[in-house]
Design an enzyme around this catalytic site. Structure first.
Site, PDB file in Angstrom:
ATOM      1  N   LYS A 281       0.858  -1.180   0.000  1.00 42.06           N
ATOM      2  CA  LYS A 281       0.000   0.000   0.000  1.00 42.06           C
ATOM      3  C   LYS A 281       0.893   1.229   0.000  1.00 42.06           C
ATOM      4  CE  LYS A 281      -3.772   2.273   2.450  1.00 42.06           C
ATOM      5  NZ  LYS A 281      -4.651   2.229   3.619  1.00 42.06           N
TER       6      LYS A 281
ATOM      7  N   LEU B 144       4.681   1.546  -4.480  1.00 42.84           N
ATOM      8  CA  LEU B 144       5.208   1.784  -5.822  1.00 42.84           C
ATOM      9  C   LEU B 144       5.103   3.238  -6.250  1.00 42.84           C
ATOM     10  CD1 LEU B 144       4.164  -1.386  -7.827  1.00 42.84           C
ATOM     11  CD2 LEU B 144       6.217  -0.960  -6.471  1.00 42.84           C
ATOM     12  N   HIS B 145       4.144   3.970  -5.703  1.00 42.35           N
ATOM     13  CA  HIS B 145       3.995   5.361  -6.144  1.00 42.35           C
ATOM     14  C   HIS B 145       5.161   6.242  -5.707  1.00 42.35           C
ATOM     15  CE1 HIS B 145       2.091   7.884  -2.704  1.00 42.35           C
ATOM     16  NE2 HIS B 145       2.760   6.879  -2.169  1.00 42.35           N
ATOM     17  N   ASP B 146       6.002   5.744  -4.789  1.00 41.29           N
ATOM     18  CA  ASP B 146       7.165   6.502  -4.328  1.00 41.29           C
ATOM     19  C   ASP B 146       8.382   6.329  -5.233  1.00 41.29           C
ATOM     20  OD1 ASP B 146       5.832   7.438  -2.090  1.00 41.29           O
ATOM     21  OD2 ASP B 146       6.606   5.882  -0.773  1.00 41.29           O
TER      22      ASP B 146
END
Length: 107
Positions: free
Chosen positions: A11, A14-16
Site C-alpha cells: 500500500k 510503488l507510487h514513491d
C-alpha cells in the site's frame, strides 16, 4: 519466509519509486513467490474516478512530483510496470470509493 506468502500486499509503495525501481521490486517478488500467489497493490490510480476525485488525484500527483519526482500512475502505466517485470497474467482493477484503487495480479 517470503516463498510461503499467498499474497504480497503493498500500500502506497510503488507510487514513491521511479519505473526502474518499481520493476525491480516486482521482479524480486516474482522470483520468490510460489505459483498461485498474488501481488495486490493499494494505490492512487489516475483516470478512473469521477471529476471531483480526479481533482484530488491531480493535486496529490503534483505533491508526489515535488516530493519524489515520480507522478501518480494510470492503470495502463501500472500494467506496463507489471508487464516489464515479467507478469503476463490478467490484471484485475477495483476502484474504491475514494482516490484509491486495488490492483491484483497472479504470479
Amino acid at each position: 519466509e517470503l516463498h510461503r506468502c499467498d499474497v504480497f500486499h503493498m500500500k502506497f509503495v510503488l507510487h514513491d519509486w521511479h519505473d526502474e525501481q518499481c520493476i525491480a521490486i516486482l521482479k524480486n517478488i516474482r522470483e520468490v513467490a510460489a505459483p498461485g500467489s498474488k501481488v495486490v497493490l493499494t494505490e492512487m490510480v489516475r483516470g478512473v474516478n469521477g471529476a471531483v476525485m480526479e481533482e484530488v488525484t491531480s493535486l496529490l500527483d503534483l505533491a508526489m512530483l515535488a516530493a519524489t519526482g515520480t507522478p501518480e500512475r494510470t492503470l495502463d502505466e501500472y500494467k506496463s510496470l507489471f508487464h516489464s517485470a515479467g507478469y503476463h497474467k490478467a490484471i484485475r482493477h477495483l476502484p474504491l470509493r475514494d482516490v484509491l484503487s486495488v490492483i491484483e495480479v497472479d504470479v
